[in-house]
Design a protein around this motif. Structure first.
Motif, PDB file in Angstrom:
ATOM      1  N   VAL A  57       0.843  -1.199   0.000  1.00 31.19           N
ATOM      2  CA  VAL A  57       0.000   0.000   0.000  1.00 31.19           C
ATOM      3  C   VAL A  57       0.878   1.249   0.000  1.00 31.19           C
ATOM      4  O   VAL A  57       0.515   2.271  -0.582  1.00 31.19           O
ATOM      5  CB  VAL A  57      -0.949  -0.027   1.222  1.00 31.19           C
ATOM      6  CG1 VAL A  57      -1.705   1.275   1.359  1.00 31.19           C
ATOM      7  CG2 VAL A  57      -1.919  -1.186   1.101  1.00 31.19           C
ATOM      8  N   PHE A  58       2.042   1.158   0.597  1.00 32.10           N
ATOM      9  CA  PHE A  58       2.966   2.294   0.607  1.00 32.10           C
ATOM     10  C   PHE A  58       3.349   2.687  -0.826  1.00 32.10           C
ATOM     11  O   PHE A  58       3.418   3.869  -1.150  1.00 32.10           O
ATOM     12  CB  PHE A  58       4.214   1.936   1.412  1.00 32.10           C
ATOM     13  CG  PHE A  58       5.230   3.032   1.440  1.00 32.10           C
ATOM     14  CD1 PHE A  58       5.016   4.186   2.173  1.00 32.10           C
ATOM     15  CD2 PHE A  58       6.406   2.923   0.712  1.00 32.10           C
ATOM     16  CE1 PHE A  58       5.948   5.199   2.188  1.00 32.10           C
ATOM     17  CE2 PHE A  58       7.350   3.931   0.724  1.00 32.10           C
ATOM     18  CZ  PHE A  58       7.113   5.066   1.466  1.00 32.10           C
ATOM     19  N   PHE A  59       3.577   1.690  -1.694  1.00 32.85           N
ATOM     20  CA  PHE A  59       3.915   1.998  -3.083  1.00 32.85           C
ATOM     21  C   PHE A  59       2.720   2.616  -3.810  1.00 32.85           C
ATOM     22  O   PHE A  59       2.892   3.456  -4.698  1.00 32.85           O
ATOM     23  CB  PHE A  59       4.380   0.734  -3.806  1.00 32.85           C
ATOM     24  CG  PHE A  59       5.686   0.230  -3.301  1.00 32.85           C
ATOM     25  CD1 PHE A  59       6.843   0.963  -3.481  1.00 32.85           C
ATOM     26  CD2 PHE A  59       5.761  -0.973  -2.631  1.00 32.85           C
ATOM     27  CE1 PHE A  59       8.047   0.505  -2.999  1.00 32.85           C
ATOM     28  CE2 PHE A  59       6.959  -1.448  -2.142  1.00 32.85           C
ATOM     29  CZ  PHE A  59       8.109  -0.706  -2.330  1.00 32.85           C
ATOM     30  N   ALA A  60       1.525   2.209  -3.445  1.00 32.26           N
ATOM     31  CA  ALA A  60       0.333   2.807  -4.048  1.00 32.26           C
ATOM     32  C   ALA A  60       0.226   4.277  -3.664  1.00 32.26           C
ATOM     33  O   ALA A  60      -0.161   5.109  -4.480  1.00 32.26           O
ATOM     34  CB  ALA A  60      -0.912   2.045  -3.618  1.00 32.26           C
ATOM     35  N   LEU A  61       0.581   4.606  -2.433  1.00 29.79           N
ATOM     36  CA  LEU A  61       0.555   6.012  -2.023  1.00 29.79           C
ATOM     37  C   LEU A  61       1.592   6.823  -2.795  1.00 29.79           C
ATOM     38  O   LEU A  61       1.339   7.966  -3.190  1.00 29.79           O
ATOM     39  CB  LEU A  61       0.769   6.128  -0.522  1.00 29.79           C
ATOM     40  CG  LEU A  61      -0.395   5.608   0.335  1.00 29.79           C
ATOM     41  CD1 LEU A  61      -0.021   5.657   1.808  1.00 29.79           C
ATOM     42  CD2 LEU A  61      -1.642   6.394   0.067  1.00 29.79           C
ATOM     43  N   ILE A  62       2.773   6.230  -3.010  1.00 25.03           N
ATOM     44  CA  ILE A  62       3.793   6.915  -3.821  1.00 25.03           C
ATOM     45  C   ILE A  62       3.279   7.123  -5.242  1.00 25.03           C
ATOM     46  O   ILE A  62       3.438   8.202  -5.832  1.00 25.03           O
ATOM     47  CB  ILE A  62       5.106   6.104  -3.810  1.00 25.03           C
ATOM     48  CG1 ILE A  62       5.738   6.140  -2.422  1.00 25.03           C
ATOM     49  CG2 ILE A  62       6.084   6.640  -4.856  1.00 25.03           C
ATOM     50  CD1 ILE A  62       6.945   5.249  -2.264  1.00 25.03           C
ATOM     51  N   TYR A  63       2.630   6.106  -5.769  1.00 22.30           N
ATOM     52  CA  TYR A  63       2.049   6.225  -7.110  1.00 22.30           C
ATOM     53  C   TYR A  63       1.002   7.326  -7.151  1.00 22.30           C
ATOM     54  O   TYR A  63       0.934   8.098  -8.108  1.00 22.30           O
ATOM     55  CB  TYR A  63       1.438   4.887  -7.524  1.00 22.30           C
ATOM     56  CG  TYR A  63       0.811   4.903  -8.881  1.00 22.30           C
ATOM     57  CD1 TYR A  63       1.593   4.908 -10.023  1.00 22.30           C
ATOM     58  CD2 TYR A  63      -0.566   4.928  -9.019  1.00 22.30           C
ATOM     59  CE1 TYR A  63       1.025   4.935 -11.269  1.00 22.30           C
ATOM     60  CE2 TYR A  63      -1.150   4.949 -10.267  1.00 22.30           C
ATOM     61  CZ  TYR A  63      -0.353   4.949 -11.390  1.00 22.30           C
ATOM     62  OH  TYR A  63      -0.924   4.983 -12.619  1.00 22.30           O
ATOM     63  N   LEU A  64       0.193   7.412  -6.105  1.00 14.30           N
ATOM     64  CA  LEU A  64      -0.835   8.453  -6.040  1.00 14.30           C
ATOM     65  C   LEU A  64      -0.203   9.841  -6.005  1.00 14.30           C
ATOM     66  O   LEU A  64      -0.695  10.771  -6.652  1.00 14.30           O
ATOM     67  CB  LEU A  64      -1.715   8.222  -4.813  1.00 14.30           C
ATOM     68  CG  LEU A  64      -2.969   9.057  -4.705  1.00 14.30           C
ATOM     69  CD1 LEU A  64      -3.879   8.788  -5.898  1.00 14.30           C
ATOM     70  CD2 LEU A  64      -3.698   8.748  -3.425  1.00 14.30           C
ATOM     71  N   VAL A  65       0.894   9.997  -5.281  1.00  9.97           N
ATOM     72  CA  VAL A  65       1.581  11.286  -5.233  1.00  9.97           C
ATOM     73  C   VAL A  65       2.129  11.644  -6.621  1.00  9.97           C
ATOM     74  O   VAL A  65       2.038  12.795  -7.067  1.00  9.97           O
ATOM     75  CB  VAL A  65       2.711  11.252  -4.174  1.00  9.97           C
ATOM     76  CG1 VAL A  65       3.616  12.462  -4.307  1.00  9.97           C
ATOM     77  CG2 VAL A  65       2.120  11.161  -2.787  1.00  9.97           C
ATOM     78  N   VAL A  66       2.674  10.654  -7.319  1.00  8.57           N
ATOM     79  CA  VAL A  66       3.186  10.905  -8.673  1.00  8.57           C
ATOM     80  C   VAL A  66       2.045  11.317  -9.605  1.00  8.57           C
ATOM     81  O   VAL A  66       2.207  12.231 -10.432  1.00  8.57           O
ATOM     82  CB  VAL A  66       3.917   9.646  -9.205  1.00  8.57           C
ATOM     83  CG1 VAL A  66       4.226   9.775 -10.680  1.00  8.57           C
ATOM     84  CG2 VAL A  66       5.181   9.401  -8.415  1.00  8.57           C
ATOM     85  N   ILE A  67       0.897  10.701  -9.456  1.00  7.37           N
ATOM     86  CA  ILE A  67      -0.251  11.078 -10.288  1.00  7.37           C
ATOM     87  C   ILE A  67      -0.689  12.503  -9.978  1.00  7.37           C
ATOM     88  O   ILE A  67      -0.987  13.289 -10.880  1.00  7.37           O
ATOM     89  CB  ILE A  67      -1.406  10.077 -10.082  1.00  7.37           C
ATOM     90  CG1 ILE A  67      -1.056   8.740 -10.699  1.00  7.37           C
ATOM     91  CG2 ILE A  67      -2.717  10.601 -10.663  1.00  7.37           C
ATOM     92  CD1 ILE A  67      -0.908   8.751 -12.199  1.00  7.37           C
TER      93      ILE A  67
END
Length: 110
Positions: free
Chosen positions: A89-99
């Protein structure tokens, strides 16, 4: 396949509806008054004023901007919604920040 099943098959239904549409088109064409090419009937019309003939050029820049925006949001929601639980889930949050950064750069660029 039964007789009723053959009638509901997609290829036969397509041709039946195609024939019905062509029949309606022919009926409408026969009922419509004949076109007479008289003077101003073929000119552009807007509220009784003559419009000078100008060539209209359509721009697709705004369309591509909106399409890119919706594509980014769609992919982001799809990725976030399908993330399994756990440490990933931590990587998903990073992905969300990049988006979010990508969308903000897209908005500020135009």
């Amino acid at each position: 396949m039964t007789g009723f099943g053959i009638l509901l098959s997609p290829p036969l239904a397509f041709f039946v509806f195609l024939a019905a549409a062509l029949g309606l088109y022919a009926l409408g064409r026969g009922m419509a008054p004949k076109l007479t090419k008289a003077g101003g009937k073929l000119k552009t019309y807007a509220c009784g004023e003559d419009i000078p003939g100008t060539k209209v050029q359509f721009g697709y820049r705004l369309f591509f901007f909106v399409a890119l925006f919706f594509t980014m949001m769609h992919v982001a929601v799809l990725v976030i919604a399908t993330v399994p639980s756990g440490k990933i889930v931590f990587f998903a949050l990073i992905y969300l920040v990049v988006i979010v950064l990508s969308v903000s750069s897209l908005i500020t660029r135009s």
